[in-house]
Design an enzyme around this catalytic site. Sequence first.
Site, short mmCIF file in Angstrom:
data_model
loop_
_atom_site.label_atom_id
_atom_site.label_comp_id
_atom_site.label_asym_id
_atom_site.label_seq_id
_atom_site.Cartn_x
_atom_site.Cartn_y
_atom_site.Cartn_z
N LYS A 11 0.84 -1.20 0.00
CA LYS A 11 0.00 0.00 0.00
C LYS A 11 0.88 1.26 0.00
O LYS A 11 2.10 1.18 0.24
CB LYS A 11 -0.92 -0.04 1.23
N TYR A 51 -12.29 -2.70 -3.49
CA TYR A 51 -12.84 -2.66 -2.14
C TYR A 51 -14.37 -2.64 -2.12
O TYR A 51 -14.98 -2.14 -1.17
CB TYR A 51 -12.28 -1.45 -1.38
N ASN A 118 -1.80 -0.20 7.12
CA ASN A 118 -1.24 -1.48 7.55
C ASN A 118 -0.40 -2.16 6.46
O ASN A 118 -0.26 -3.37 6.44
CB ASN A 118 -2.36 -2.40 8.05
N HIS A 121 -1.93 -5.51 1.42
CA HIS A 121 -3.19 -6.21 1.18
C HIS A 121 -2.86 -7.62 0.69
O HIS A 121 -1.89 -7.80 -0.06
CB HIS A 121 -4.01 -5.50 0.09
N GLU A 132 -9.40 -10.22 -7.95
CA GLU A 132 -8.46 -9.10 -7.73
C GLU A 132 -7.29 -9.14 -8.71
O GLU A 132 -6.84 -8.10 -9.19
CB GLU A 132 -7.96 -9.14 -6.28
P1 IDP Z 1 -7.67 -6.96 5.62
O1 IDP Z 1 -6.84 -5.98 4.80
O2 IDP Z 1 -6.91 -7.47 6.80
O3 IDP Z 1 -8.28 -8.07 4.78
P2 IDP Z 1 -10.31 -5.73 5.67
O4 IDP Z 1 -11.30 -5.95 6.78
O5 IDP Z 1 -10.58 -6.40 4.36
O6 IDP Z 1 -8.87 -6.11 6.24
O7 IDP Z 1 -10.23 -4.15 5.46
C1 IDP Z 1 -9.61 -3.60 4.33
C2 IDP Z 1 -8.72 -2.45 4.76
O8 IDP Z 1 -9.52 -1.39 5.30
C3 IDP Z 1 -7.75 -2.80 5.91
O9 IDP Z 1 -6.57 -3.42 5.46
C4 IDP Z 1 -7.49 -1.45 6.52
O10 IDP Z 1 -6.55 -0.70 5.77
C5 IDP Z 1 -8.85 -0.79 6.41
N1 IDP Z 1 -9.68 -1.02 7.61
C6 IDP Z 1 -10.32 -2.15 7.96
N2 IDP Z 1 -11.01 -2.02 9.09
C7 IDP Z 1 -10.83 -0.74 9.49
C8 IDP Z 1 -11.31 0.02 10.61
O11 IDP Z 1 -12.05 -0.47 11.48
N3 IDP Z 1 -10.89 1.31 10.68
C9 IDP Z 1 -10.09 1.86 9.76
N4 IDP Z 1 -9.62 1.17 8.67
C10 IDP Z 1 -9.98 -0.11 8.55
MG MG Z 2 -9.69 -7.87 3.19
#
Ligand code: IDP
Ligand code: MG
Length: 138
Positions: A11, A51, A118, A121, A132
């Site tokens: 990212k 997304y 984070n 992805h 994807e």
């Molecule tokens: P993942 O990347 O671990 O699969 P997902 O639930 O698919 O997590 O969420 C996609 C992305 O959205 C996450 O990697 C993160 O960057 C962001 N995200 C997910 N949940 C939250 C939240 O509760 N607050 C802020 N950002 C979030």
């Molecule tokens: Mg995800």
Amino acid sequence: MSVEATLILVKPDGVARGLTGEILRRIEAKGYTLADIRFVNADRELLAQHYAEHEGKPFYEPLLEFMLSGPIVAIKAEGERVIEGFRSLAGATDPTTAAPGTIRGDLGRDWGLKVQQNLVHGSDSTLSAERELGLWFA
Ligand code: IDP
Ligand code: MG
């Protein structure tokens, strides 16, 4: 066991912090193959498709803004059970509590922003991976 392919994204925070090499190193050290790699300045349409499952959630708009904020490195990685294997390497979504030893746990933290920055992805299923990879390696 079957050989799978998954989509990994470094990212914008990972690229900006100069962690692309470290993340690639971990993927290769685990024994996965880098099948394709490209530098992408994603547009909103690509990100909205990527997304789609999160549309309407409170973090959706900030997430798209974050993903638009700089270049992304898209990787097609291959190997047996690479989909769950990379999710394990990446660690939990929240980098503050992601386990040490994982990419997010070792290199990520909470910056007090609206989106969890984070670093990576990884596709979460064979269906997601196919979908994807089709978006990012069209
Ligand atoms: P993942 O990347 O671990 O699969 P997902 O639930 O698919 O997590 O969420 C996609 C992305 O959205 C996450 O990697 C993160 O960057 C962001 N995200 C997910 N949940 C939250 C939240 O509760 N607050 C802020 N950002 C979030
Ligand atoms: Mg995800």
